[in-house]
Design an enzyme around this catalytic site. Structure first.
Site, PDB file in Angstrom:
ATOM      1  N   ASP A  62       0.761  -1.274  -0.302  1.00  0.00           N
ATOM      2  CA  ASP A  62       0.314   0.280   0.369  1.00  0.00           C
ATOM      3  C   ASP A  62       0.438   1.404  -0.500  1.00  0.00           C
ATOM      4  O   ASP A  62       1.119   1.514   1.086  1.00  0.00           O
ATOM      5  CB  ASP A  62      -0.941   0.063   1.015  1.00  0.00           C
ATOM      6  CG  ASP A  62      -2.214   1.273   0.993  1.00  0.00           C
ATOM      7  OD1 ASP A  62      -1.933   2.167  -0.203  1.00  0.00           O
ATOM      8  OD2 ASP A  62      -3.179   0.863   1.632  1.00  0.00           O
ATOM      9  N   ALA A  63       1.348   1.691  -0.998  1.00  0.00           N
ATOM     10  CA  ALA A  63       2.248   3.120  -1.538  1.00  0.00           C
ATOM     11  C   ALA A  63       1.451   3.982  -2.204  1.00  0.00           C
ATOM     12  O   ALA A  63       1.790   5.284  -1.563  1.00  0.00           O
ATOM     13  CB  ALA A  63       3.176   2.746  -2.406  1.00  0.00           C
ATOM     14  N   LYS A  64       0.334   4.192  -2.248  1.00  0.00           N
ATOM     15  CA  LYS A  64      -0.245   5.310  -2.943  1.00  0.00           C
ATOM     16  C   LYS A  64       0.533   6.199  -4.215  1.00  0.00           C
ATOM     17  O   LYS A  64      -0.071   7.057  -4.076  1.00  0.00           O
ATOM     18  CB  LYS A  64      -1.339   5.765  -2.604  1.00  0.00           C
ATOM     19  CG  LYS A  64      -2.292   4.997  -1.560  1.00  0.00           C
ATOM     20  CD  LYS A  64      -3.006   5.419  -0.986  1.00  0.00           C
ATOM     21  CE  LYS A  64      -4.556   4.964   0.700  1.00  0.00           C
ATOM     22  NZ  LYS A  64      -3.700   3.828   1.056  1.00  0.00           N
ATOM     23  N   ARG A  65       1.006   4.978  -4.857  1.00  0.00           N
ATOM     24  CA  ARG A  65       2.095   5.418  -5.763  1.00  0.00           C
ATOM     25  C   ARG A  65       1.293   7.119  -7.156  1.00  0.00           C
ATOM     26  O   ARG A  65       0.100   6.221  -7.168  1.00  0.00           O
ATOM     27  CB  ARG A  65       3.436   4.336  -6.401  1.00  0.00           C
ATOM     28  CG  ARG A  65       3.888   4.265  -5.341  1.00  0.00           C
ATOM     29  CD  ARG A  65       4.602   5.782  -4.527  1.00  0.00           C
ATOM     30  NE  ARG A  65       6.179   4.714  -3.988  1.00  0.00           N
ATOM     31  CZ  ARG A  65       6.438   5.122  -2.513  1.00  0.00           C
ATOM     32  NH1 ARG A  65       5.831   6.531  -1.983  1.00  0.00           N
ATOM     33  NH2 ARG A  65       7.138   4.651  -1.828  1.00  0.00           N
TER      34      ARG A  65
END
Length: 275
Positions: free
Chosen positions: A93-96
Protein backbone atom coordinates in the site's frame (compact mmCIF):
# COMPACT_ATOMS: atom_id res chain seq x y z
CA UNK A 1 1.98 -17.24 -11.24
CA UNK A 2 0.27 -13.90 -11.80
CA UNK A 3 -1.17 -11.73 -9.07
CA UNK A 4 -4.75 -12.60 -10.06
CA UNK A 5 -3.96 -16.33 -10.14
CA UNK A 6 -2.37 -16.19 -6.70
CA UNK A 7 -5.22 -14.16 -5.25
CA UNK A 8 -7.85 -16.47 -6.71
CA UNK A 9 -6.04 -19.49 -5.27
CA UNK A 10 -5.81 -17.83 -1.85
CA UNK A 11 -9.54 -17.05 -1.83
CA UNK A 12 -10.17 -20.76 -2.29
CA UNK A 13 -7.39 -22.28 -0.19
CA UNK A 14 -8.09 -20.17 2.91
CA UNK A 15 -11.83 -19.75 2.25
CA UNK A 16 -11.28 -16.07 2.94
CA UNK A 17 -11.77 -12.59 1.50
CA UNK A 18 -9.96 -10.99 4.45
CA UNK A 19 -6.91 -8.83 3.79
CA UNK A 20 -4.81 -8.21 6.90
CA UNK A 21 -3.30 -4.74 6.85
CA UNK A 22 0.15 -4.31 8.36
CA UNK A 23 0.23 -0.78 9.82
CA UNK A 24 2.79 -1.14 12.63
CA UNK A 25 2.56 1.67 15.20
CA UNK A 26 5.34 1.13 17.74
CA UNK A 27 3.49 3.19 20.36
CA UNK A 28 0.80 0.50 20.40
CA UNK A 29 3.17 -2.46 20.62
CA UNK A 30 3.33 -4.68 23.71
CA UNK A 31 5.88 -3.36 26.18
CA UNK A 32 8.25 -6.29 25.73
CA UNK A 33 8.65 -5.51 22.02
CA UNK A 34 9.09 -1.76 22.08
CA UNK A 35 12.80 -1.76 22.94
CA UNK A 36 13.84 -4.42 20.41
CA UNK A 37 15.87 -3.11 17.47
CA UNK A 38 13.73 -5.19 15.11
CA UNK A 39 10.46 -4.55 16.95
CA UNK A 40 8.49 -3.85 13.76
CA UNK A 41 9.62 -7.06 12.10
CA UNK A 42 8.96 -9.10 15.27
CA UNK A 43 5.47 -7.61 15.68
CA UNK A 44 4.46 -8.09 12.04
CA UNK A 45 5.90 -11.61 11.90
CA UNK A 46 3.83 -12.61 14.93
CA UNK A 47 0.68 -11.13 13.35
CA UNK A 48 1.39 -12.87 10.04
CA UNK A 49 1.96 -16.27 11.65
CA UNK A 50 -1.20 -15.89 13.74
CA UNK A 51 -3.49 -14.89 10.86
CA UNK A 52 -2.04 -16.45 7.69
CA UNK A 53 -4.60 -19.25 7.48
CA UNK A 54 -7.46 -16.73 7.76
CA UNK A 55 -6.22 -14.24 5.15
CA UNK A 56 -6.34 -13.98 1.38
CA UNK A 57 -3.66 -11.27 1.31
CA UNK A 58 -1.41 -9.09 3.45
CA UNK A 59 -1.16 -5.34 2.91
CA UNK A 60 1.86 -3.58 4.42
CA UNK A 61 1.44 0.21 4.46
CA UNK A 62 4.80 1.65 3.48
CA UNK A 63 4.49 4.93 5.42
CA UNK A 64 4.55 3.15 8.78
CA UNK A 65 7.96 1.74 7.91
CA UNK A 66 9.48 4.69 6.05
CA UNK A 67 8.64 7.18 8.81
CA UNK A 68 10.82 5.20 11.22
CA UNK A 69 13.59 4.45 8.70
CA UNK A 70 12.48 0.82 8.91
CA UNK A 71 12.39 -0.03 5.21
CA UNK A 72 14.90 -2.80 5.90
CA UNK A 73 12.35 -4.40 8.24
CA UNK A 74 9.69 -4.07 5.53
CA UNK A 75 12.04 -5.86 3.13
CA UNK A 76 12.53 -8.59 5.74
CA UNK A 77 8.76 -8.92 6.27
CA UNK A 78 8.09 -9.23 2.54
CA UNK A 79 10.90 -11.75 2.22
CA UNK A 80 9.46 -13.74 5.13
CA UNK A 81 6.02 -13.73 3.52
CA UNK A 82 7.35 -14.88 0.15
CA UNK A 83 9.34 -17.74 1.69
CA UNK A 84 6.92 -18.88 4.41
CA UNK A 85 3.53 -18.15 2.84
CA UNK A 86 4.25 -18.00 -0.90
CA UNK A 87 0.60 -18.67 -1.74
CA UNK A 88 -0.62 -15.44 -0.10
CA UNK A 89 -0.29 -12.22 -2.16
CA UNK A 90 1.56 -9.18 -0.83
CA UNK A 91 -0.17 -5.89 -1.66
CA UNK A 92 2.15 -2.96 -1.01
CA UNK A 93 0.00 0.00 0.00
CA UNK A 94 2.02 2.93 -1.34
CA UNK A 95 -0.55 4.95 -3.36
CA UNK A 96 2.13 6.12 -5.77
CA UNK A 97 0.99 8.69 -8.31
CA UNK A 98 3.85 9.98 -10.45
CA UNK A 99 4.68 9.57 -14.14
CA UNK A 100 7.48 8.65 -16.51
CA UNK A 101 10.91 7.73 -15.18
CA UNK A 102 9.86 8.47 -11.60
CA UNK A 103 6.94 6.05 -11.81
CA UNK A 104 9.30 3.46 -13.30
CA UNK A 105 11.46 3.73 -10.19
CA UNK A 106 8.43 3.43 -7.91
CA UNK A 107 7.45 0.27 -9.80
CA UNK A 108 10.96 -1.14 -9.30
CA UNK A 109 10.74 -0.30 -5.59
CA UNK A 110 7.46 -2.17 -5.19
CA UNK A 111 8.13 -5.17 -7.41
CA UNK A 112 11.92 -5.61 -7.16
CA UNK A 113 12.96 -4.23 -3.78
CA UNK A 114 9.95 -5.50 -1.84
CA UNK A 115 8.85 -8.28 -4.17
CA UNK A 116 5.21 -7.22 -3.88
CA UNK A 117 2.59 -9.02 -5.92
CA UNK A 118 0.61 -5.80 -6.29
CA UNK A 119 0.86 -2.11 -5.42
CA UNK A 120 -1.72 0.64 -4.92
CA UNK A 121 -1.47 3.66 -7.24
CA UNK A 122 -3.18 7.02 -7.62
CA UNK A 123 -4.75 7.73 -11.03
CA UNK A 124 -5.00 11.53 -10.71
CA UNK A 125 -2.37 12.04 -13.45
CA UNK A 126 -4.16 9.65 -15.78
CA UNK A 127 -2.87 6.63 -17.67
CA UNK A 128 0.70 7.98 -17.61
CA UNK A 129 0.76 7.31 -13.86
CA UNK A 130 -0.31 3.67 -14.34
CA UNK A 131 1.51 2.63 -17.53
CA UNK A 132 4.98 2.01 -15.99
CA UNK A 133 3.50 -0.58 -13.61
CA UNK A 134 1.91 -2.45 -16.50
CA UNK A 135 5.38 -3.29 -17.82
CA UNK A 136 5.38 -5.93 -15.06
CA UNK A 137 2.86 -8.16 -16.76
CA UNK A 138 2.38 -10.62 -13.91
CA UNK A 139 2.00 -8.03 -11.12
CA UNK A 140 -1.10 -6.30 -9.83
CA UNK A 141 -1.89 -2.60 -10.13
CA UNK A 142 -4.62 -1.55 -7.70
CA UNK A 143 -5.98 1.87 -8.55
CA UNK A 144 -7.71 4.26 -6.18
CA UNK A 145 -11.33 4.67 -7.21
CA UNK A 146 -13.82 5.41 -4.38
CA UNK A 147 -11.85 5.69 -1.19
CA UNK A 148 -13.23 5.11 2.32
CA UNK A 149 -12.40 8.55 3.75
CA UNK A 150 -15.14 11.23 3.92
CA UNK A 151 -12.99 13.73 2.02
CA UNK A 152 -12.81 11.41 -0.97
CA UNK A 153 -16.12 12.90 -2.07
CA UNK A 154 -14.43 16.27 -2.64
CA UNK A 155 -13.19 15.00 -6.01
CA UNK A 156 -14.43 11.46 -6.53
CA UNK A 157 -18.11 12.42 -6.48
CA UNK A 158 -17.85 15.42 -8.81
CA UNK A 159 -20.01 15.02 -11.89
CA UNK A 160 -18.36 14.77 -15.31
CA UNK A 161 -20.49 14.07 -18.38
CA UNK A 162 -23.32 13.08 -16.08
CA UNK A 163 -21.36 10.55 -14.00
CA UNK A 164 -19.26 10.91 -10.84
CA UNK A 165 -15.51 10.85 -11.35
CA UNK A 166 -15.06 7.55 -9.49
CA UNK A 167 -17.28 5.82 -12.08
CA UNK A 168 -15.15 7.26 -14.89
CA UNK A 169 -12.06 5.82 -13.17
CA UNK A 170 -13.73 2.40 -12.89
CA UNK A 171 -14.76 2.49 -16.55
CA UNK A 172 -11.30 3.55 -17.73
CA UNK A 173 -9.61 0.77 -15.81
CA UNK A 174 -12.09 -1.85 -16.96
CA UNK A 175 -12.15 -0.82 -20.63
CA UNK A 176 -8.69 0.61 -21.40
CA UNK A 177 -6.09 0.34 -18.65
CA UNK A 178 -6.36 -3.32 -17.66
CA UNK A 179 -4.12 -4.45 -20.51
CA UNK A 180 -2.60 -7.39 -18.62
CA UNK A 181 -5.74 -8.43 -16.79
CA UNK A 182 -3.99 -7.72 -13.46
CA UNK A 183 -5.66 -4.49 -12.36
CA UNK A 184 -7.88 -3.94 -9.37
CA UNK A 185 -9.59 -0.99 -7.72
CA UNK A 186 -9.72 0.47 -4.22
CA UNK A 187 -13.33 1.02 -3.14
CA UNK A 188 -14.22 1.78 0.47
CA UNK A 189 -16.55 -0.30 2.60
CA UNK A 190 -17.99 2.93 4.00
CA UNK A 191 -19.84 3.51 0.71
CA UNK A 192 -21.68 0.26 -0.14
CA UNK A 193 -23.91 1.89 -2.77
CA UNK A 194 -20.89 3.13 -4.68
CA UNK A 195 -19.22 -0.23 -4.17
CA UNK A 196 -22.16 -1.88 -5.91
CA UNK A 197 -21.95 0.64 -8.74
CA UNK A 198 -18.27 -0.12 -9.27
CA UNK A 199 -18.91 -3.87 -9.25
CA UNK A 200 -21.55 -3.42 -11.96
CA UNK A 201 -19.03 -1.53 -14.11
CA UNK A 202 -15.95 -3.72 -13.75
CA UNK A 203 -17.37 -7.24 -13.68
CA UNK A 204 -15.18 -9.70 -11.77
CA UNK A 205 -12.18 -7.38 -11.34
CA UNK A 206 -10.80 -7.66 -7.78
CA UNK A 207 -11.57 -4.86 -5.37
CA UNK A 208 -9.43 -3.87 -2.39
CA UNK A 209 -11.98 -2.75 0.18
CA UNK A 210 -10.72 -0.78 3.20
CA UNK A 211 -13.01 0.55 5.89
CA UNK A 212 -14.16 -2.56 7.77
CA UNK A 213 -13.16 -2.73 11.42
CA UNK A 214 -11.87 0.47 13.01
CA UNK A 215 -13.43 2.65 10.26
CA UNK A 216 -16.86 1.18 10.90
CA UNK A 217 -17.82 -0.27 7.51
CA UNK A 218 -20.72 -2.73 7.67
CA UNK A 219 -19.62 -6.25 6.76
CA UNK A 220 -22.97 -7.48 5.44
CA UNK A 221 -23.56 -4.41 3.26
CA UNK A 222 -19.99 -4.53 1.99
CA UNK A 223 -20.02 -8.18 0.98
CA UNK A 224 -23.44 -8.04 -0.65
CA UNK A 225 -22.47 -4.93 -2.62
CA UNK A 226 -19.04 -6.08 -3.76
CA UNK A 227 -19.08 -9.85 -4.14
CA UNK A 228 -18.91 -11.48 -7.54
CA UNK A 229 -21.36 -14.14 -8.69
CA UNK A 230 -18.88 -16.73 -7.41
CA UNK A 231 -18.84 -15.13 -3.95
CA UNK A 232 -15.31 -13.76 -4.26
CA UNK A 233 -13.75 -10.74 -5.95
CA UNK A 234 -12.70 -8.76 -2.88
CA UNK A 235 -9.84 -8.22 -0.47
CA UNK A 236 -11.70 -6.76 2.50
CA UNK A 237 -9.04 -5.07 4.57
CA UNK A 238 -8.88 -4.79 8.33
CA UNK A 239 -5.79 -3.35 9.96
CA UNK A 240 -6.06 -1.75 13.39
CA UNK A 241 -8.95 -3.90 14.61
CA UNK A 242 -6.78 -6.99 14.10
CA UNK A 243 -3.32 -5.63 14.90
CA UNK A 244 -4.32 -4.03 18.17
CA UNK A 245 -7.09 -6.33 19.35
CA UNK A 246 -7.33 -6.26 23.13
CA UNK A 247 -5.87 -9.46 24.52
CA UNK A 248 -7.74 -11.40 27.20
CA UNK A 249 -4.88 -11.79 29.65
CA UNK A 250 -6.98 -13.83 32.08
CA UNK A 251 -7.36 -16.44 29.34
CA UNK A 252 -3.62 -16.38 28.67
CA UNK A 253 -4.10 -14.56 25.39
CA UNK A 254 -1.27 -12.40 24.00
CA UNK A 255 -1.44 -9.81 21.20
CA UNK A 256 -0.93 -12.38 18.44
CA UNK A 257 -3.61 -14.71 19.76
CA UNK A 258 -5.97 -11.75 20.08
CA UNK A 259 -5.20 -10.78 16.49
CA UNK A 260 -5.92 -14.33 15.37
CA UNK A 261 -9.24 -14.40 17.20
CA UNK A 262 -10.40 -11.16 15.57
CA UNK A 263 -9.11 -12.20 12.13
CA UNK A 264 -11.06 -15.47 12.29
CA UNK A 265 -14.16 -13.68 13.55
CA UNK A 266 -13.89 -11.17 10.70
CA UNK A 267 -13.29 -13.82 8.07
CA UNK A 268 -16.27 -15.83 9.31
CA UNK A 269 -18.49 -12.74 9.39
CA UNK A 270 -17.54 -12.02 5.78
CA UNK A 271 -18.14 -15.62 4.72
CA UNK A 272 -21.65 -15.55 6.18
CA UNK A 273 -22.70 -13.23 3.35
CA UNK A 274 -20.61 -14.46 0.41
CA UNK A 275 -23.31 -16.60 -1.24
Amino acid sequence: MTFIDKLSAAWTANNSLLCVGLDPDVAKFPAHLKQQPDAIFAFCKAIIDATADAACSFKPQIAYFAALRAEDQLEAICDYLRKTYPHIPIVLDAKRGDIGATAEQYAREAYERYGADAVTVNPYMGFDSVAPYLEWKDRGVIILCRTSNPGGSDLQFLSADGKPVYQHVAQLVADKWNTNGQCGLVVGATFPNELAQVRSIVGDMPLLVPGVGAQGGDVEATVKAGRTAAGAGMMINSSRAILYAKADEQAGEDFAKAARRVAIETRDAINAFRK
